[in-house]
Design a protein around this motif. Structure first.
Motif, short mmCIF file in Angstrom:
data_model
loop_
_atom_site.label_atom_id
_atom_site.label_comp_id
_atom_site.label_asym_id
_atom_site.label_seq_id
_atom_site.Cartn_x
_atom_site.Cartn_y
_atom_site.Cartn_z
N ASN A 75 43.38 42.80 45.66
CA ASN A 75 42.01 42.67 45.16
C ASN A 75 41.47 41.25 45.27
O ASN A 75 40.36 40.96 44.81
CB ASN A 75 41.90 43.16 43.71
CG ASN A 75 42.78 42.35 42.75
OD1 ASN A 75 43.37 41.33 43.12
ND2 ASN A 75 42.87 42.82 41.52
N GLY A 76 42.25 40.35 45.85
CA GLY A 76 41.79 38.99 46.07
C GLY A 76 42.17 37.98 45.01
O GLY A 76 41.96 36.78 45.19
N ILE A 77 42.71 38.43 43.89
CA ILE A 77 43.08 37.50 42.82
C ILE A 77 44.34 36.74 43.23
O ILE A 77 45.39 37.35 43.47
CB ILE A 77 43.32 38.23 41.49
CG1 ILE A 77 42.01 38.88 41.01
CG2 ILE A 77 43.85 37.26 40.43
CD1 ILE A 77 42.17 39.68 39.73
N PRO A 78 44.27 35.41 43.31
CA PRO A 78 45.46 34.63 43.71
C PRO A 78 46.52 34.67 42.61
O PRO A 78 46.22 34.91 41.44
CB PRO A 78 44.91 33.20 43.87
CG PRO A 78 43.42 33.34 43.87
CD PRO A 78 43.10 34.56 43.07
N TYR A 79 47.74 34.41 42.99
CA TYR A 79 48.84 34.33 42.03
C TYR A 79 48.93 32.93 41.45
O TYR A 79 48.89 31.94 42.18
CB TYR A 79 50.17 34.68 42.69
CG TYR A 79 50.33 36.14 43.03
CD1 TYR A 79 50.61 37.07 42.03
CD2 TYR A 79 50.19 36.58 44.34
CE1 TYR A 79 50.76 38.42 42.34
CE2 TYR A 79 50.34 37.92 44.65
CZ TYR A 79 50.62 38.84 43.65
OH TYR A 79 50.76 40.16 43.94
N SER A 80 49.04 32.86 40.14
CA SER A 80 49.47 31.62 39.50
C SER A 80 50.97 31.77 39.21
O SER A 80 51.60 32.76 39.60
CB SER A 80 48.70 31.38 38.20
OG SER A 80 49.18 32.21 37.15
N HIS A 119 39.40 31.92 39.93
CA HIS A 119 38.89 33.14 40.55
C HIS A 119 38.35 34.04 39.44
O HIS A 119 38.98 35.03 39.05
CB HIS A 119 40.02 33.84 41.31
CG HIS A 119 39.58 35.01 42.14
ND1 HIS A 119 39.27 34.91 43.48
CD2 HIS A 119 39.41 36.31 41.82
CE1 HIS A 119 38.93 36.09 43.95
NE2 HIS A 119 39.01 36.97 42.97
N VAL A 120 37.20 33.69 38.88
CA VAL A 120 36.73 34.34 37.65
C VAL A 120 35.64 35.37 37.87
O VAL A 120 35.17 35.98 36.91
CB VAL A 120 36.22 33.27 36.64
CG1 VAL A 120 37.36 32.36 36.22
CG2 VAL A 120 35.09 32.44 37.26
N LYS A 121 35.23 35.61 39.11
CA LYS A 121 34.21 36.61 39.38
C LYS A 121 34.68 37.98 38.93
O LYS A 121 35.77 38.42 39.29
CB LYS A 121 33.86 36.64 40.86
CG LYS A 121 32.74 37.62 41.20
CD LYS A 121 32.42 37.58 42.69
CE LYS A 121 31.31 38.57 43.03
NZ LYS A 121 30.98 38.56 44.49
#
Length: 288
Positions: A75-80, A119-121
């Motif tokens: 879904n595009g959310i990067p990993y921390s 990545h807060v959208k």
């Protein structure tokens, strides 16, 4: 799995490193935590979180600050660091339950990752867990040590993580129970639960016909509750009869003809009676 050396960075902390340490506490009965950026100490650690510039799960390295990051979800959310650690240890943290681990990743881990990576959208507005964790850092007016505050934040995160796991586990178990109730319903418009179980997501996913849910209350009486048109909506598919609105006891008993009718909410979304049979009568009347 004991006596590990776990390293994360010192100084100001965020939700990803705090939750990572909190999660690891649940599967490693004892470990030494070192907060440092000293590369020699980092090199000797068993697990490194959010520092060191390396992602290698087989070597226990879970950083995402290196050039190019450490990947992203579909879904595009990067990993921390939290998400990277969760990929390896999440199922163990959730006692072997992959479904619970997946639910936690969707509902908690990915949100923390998104905020940490900017990545807060699409994330809900308002105070986040990430912001709450950041508030544990000492302010410029406080004479507090970062490591002490970090420990306090980890204790808080451990409690939150425990409740997220319990909620996810309960939700997955509830889905099975509610699905069975839908399948076994004598009338697909009226679904009966033997005990109260979270039902809205499952009912909306599996039944277009359901209008009312019947279940016992914690005090032993029975309830009838309307099914909303969609999850989170305050509009019901079929409200309870408008003449019941706000009535209770004798007034409601007179209108319904049911001797043990107890109450009906003014919003016409829930009502109750002493017995199961009477609550089913309320459903029969409401269906007309």
């Amino acid at each position: 799995m004991n006596d590990k050396i776990i390293v994360t960075h010192n100084g100001n902390f965020h939700a990803d490193d705090v939750f990572s340490v909190a999660a690891l506490k649940s599967i490693f009965s004892s470990f030494t935590l070192i907060r440092t950026r000293d590369l020699e100490i980092i090199a000797k650690a068993d697990i490194v979180i959010d520092v060191g510039g390396e992602y290698d799960p087989t070597a226990g390295r879970f950083d995402h600050h290196q050039r190019g990051g450490a990947g992203a979800r579909e879904n595009g959310i990067p990993y921390s660091s939290f998400g990277l650690m969760w990929q390896k240890y999440g199922v163990d943290i959730c006692k072997g339950n992959q479904d619970v681990a997946n639910a936690l990743d969707t509902g908690l881990v990915s949100a923390i990752d998104a905020i940490d990576c900017g990545h807060v959208k699409g994330l809900p507005e308002g105070i986040s867990l990430s912001q709450t964790i950041s508030m544990f850092n000492p302010t410029w007016q406080e004479d507090s040590h970062f490591d002490t505050c970090f420990d306090e934040a980890v204790e808080f995160a451990s409690r939150v993580l425990t409740r997220f796991i319990a909620a996810a586990n309960g939700g997955i178990s509830a889905k099975t129970i509610v699905a069975s109730a839908i399948q076994n319903a004598q009338d697909p418009r009226v679904i009966v639960l033997e005990k109260y179980t979270p039902w809205k997501k499952t009912v909306h996913a599996l039944s277009e016909e359901a209008l009312y849910m019947i279940y016992p209350s914690q005090t032993g009486q029975w309830r009838i509750q309307t099914v909303p048109v969609e999850p989170g909506s305050f509009e019901d598919k079929k409200p309870l009869p408008k003449e019941w609105a706000g009535l209770s006891d004798k007034a409601l008993q007179k209108v319904t003809g049911i001797d043990d009718a107890m109450f009906c909410h003014n919003g016409l979304f829930i009502a109750g009676a002493e017995s199961f049979e009477s609550t089913m009568q309320m459903a029969s009347i409401a269906l007309k």
